[in-house]
Design a protein around this motif. Sequence first.
Motif, PDB file in Angstrom:
ATOM      1  N   UNK A  98       0.849  -1.195   0.000  1.00 54.58           N
ATOM      2  CA  UNK A  98       0.000   0.000   0.000  1.00 54.58           C
ATOM      3  C   UNK A  98       0.886   1.246   0.000  1.00 54.58           C
ATOM      4  N   UNK A  99       1.701   1.380  -1.022  1.00 49.57           N
ATOM      5  CA  UNK A  99       2.588   2.538  -1.149  1.00 49.57           C
ATOM      6  C   UNK A  99       1.746   3.751  -1.562  1.00 49.57           C
ATOM      7  N   UNK A 100       1.812   4.785  -0.771  1.00 50.18           N
ATOM      8  CA  UNK A 100       0.994   5.967  -1.007  1.00 50.18           C
ATOM      9  C   UNK A 100      -0.248   6.014  -0.144  1.00 50.18           C
ATOM     10  N   UNK A 101      -0.551   4.875   0.544  1.00 46.31           N
ATOM     11  CA  UNK A 101      -1.698   4.798   1.463  1.00 46.31           C
ATOM     12  C   UNK A 101      -3.010   5.235   0.813  1.00 46.31           C
ATOM     13  N   UNK A 102      -3.199   4.851  -0.433  1.00 50.45           N
ATOM     14  CA  UNK A 102      -4.430   5.226  -1.135  1.00 50.45           C
ATOM     15  C   UNK A 102      -5.566   4.244  -0.866  1.00 50.45           C
ATOM     16  N   UNK A 103      -5.231   3.043  -0.392  1.00 45.43           N
ATOM     17  CA  UNK A 103      -6.257   2.030  -0.133  1.00 45.43           C
ATOM     18  C   UNK A 103      -6.565   1.980   1.353  1.00 45.43           C
ATOM     19  N   UNK A 104      -7.869   1.942   1.675  1.00 40.55           N
ATOM     20  CA  UNK A 104      -8.310   1.843   3.063  1.00 40.55           C
ATOM     21  C   UNK A 104      -8.637   0.396   3.391  1.00 40.55           C
ATOM     22  N   UNK A 105      -7.897  -0.154   4.332  1.00 40.87           N
ATOM     23  CA  UNK A 105      -8.095  -1.534   4.747  1.00 40.87           C
ATOM     24  C   UNK A 105      -9.419  -1.729   5.491  1.00 40.87           C
ATOM     25  N   UNK A 106      -9.949  -0.662   6.045  1.00 42.65           N
ATOM     26  CA  UNK A 106     -11.191  -0.770   6.818  1.00 42.65           C
ATOM     27  C   UNK A 106     -12.448  -0.645   5.959  1.00 42.65           C
ATOM     28  N   UNK A 107     -12.371   0.110   4.871  1.00 42.07           N
ATOM     29  CA  UNK A 107     -13.563   0.321   4.035  1.00 42.07           C
ATOM     30  C   UNK A 107     -13.492  -0.399   2.690  1.00 42.07           C
ATOM     31  N   UNK A 108     -12.279  -0.806   2.267  1.00 39.95           N
ATOM     32  CA  UNK A 108     -12.125  -1.444   0.965  1.00 39.95           C
ATOM     33  C   UNK A 108     -12.120  -0.461  -0.188  1.00 39.95           C
ATOM     34  N   UNK A 109     -11.966   0.828   0.114  1.00 41.21           N
ATOM     35  CA  UNK A 109     -12.040   1.880  -0.912  1.00 41.21           C
ATOM     36  C   UNK A 109     -10.655   2.394  -1.263  1.00 41.21           C
ATOM     37  N   UNK A 110     -10.416   2.553  -2.560  1.00 41.02           N
ATOM     38  CA  UNK A 110      -9.193   3.174  -3.065  1.00 41.02           C
ATOM     39  C   UNK A 110      -9.530   4.614  -3.443  1.00 41.02           C
ATOM     40  N   UNK A 111      -8.773   5.584  -2.901  1.00 42.38           N
ATOM     41  CA  UNK A 111      -8.992   6.997  -3.204  1.00 42.38           C
ATOM     42  C   UNK A 111      -7.775   7.543  -3.932  1.00 42.38           C
TER      43      UNK A 111
END
Length: 226
Positions: free
Chosen positions: A122-135
């Motif tokens: 998850x380089x850049x922390x764009x993916x949320x492990x809690x919601x499953x959403x990529x921003x």
Amino acid sequence: MNFTIVLSMLLYCSLILAQDDVNVPETERTSETQSCFPDMCEFLKEFGAIKEKQRVMETRLKDSETRLKDSETRLKDSENQILELKSKEKTMVVFSAAAGGSGHTGPFDTDKTLVYRVVKTNIGNAYSQSTGTFTAPVPGIYYFTFFYNAAGSQRVSLTLMKNLQAVVKTTDNSTSYDGADNGGNAVFLQLQQGDQLYMHLHANSHVRADSFTTTFSALLVRQFEQ
């Protein structure tokens, strides 16, 4: 020594000699003049040569300073270009995650956002492990992939969503003779900063829940200027 100062000294010496020569016989004055002025002329020649050398050295020094300033300007331009390139390349966005758990996820009575809880990268922390959403953190071209494994006796229907809109999907109908199914899809997308993407697991469908076979990934291929 300043040339004006030298001339002043010569004039002063000449006046002194003229005063001293008032009561000196002509023959003695001629002799003194012959012994004095040749040395002075030689001095003036040497002084002129020194002045010329000084002028040449000053010209060369000025040229060197000009070349040095040009070199400093080119170096500064190169540094600015490097900083600009680094600024453009400093954003790296790469993520990959697996569904996690055991057994199967689903089937559900309604559509669900599939949360991939085992984060591989998850380089850049764009993916949320809690919601499953990529921003999307920056505007650019992104590459998305998703794969699944599921039992053949159950239906599979997965859709990649972008801001509530379906983008691409994969499906497989249930069969009585197929023990397991595998599938997936991929797409390049031009995204704006803040766009959100996630996987919909549709109603009455399921996928295997493990850390290896059901995955969701994305990569920033090229960043656009904001």
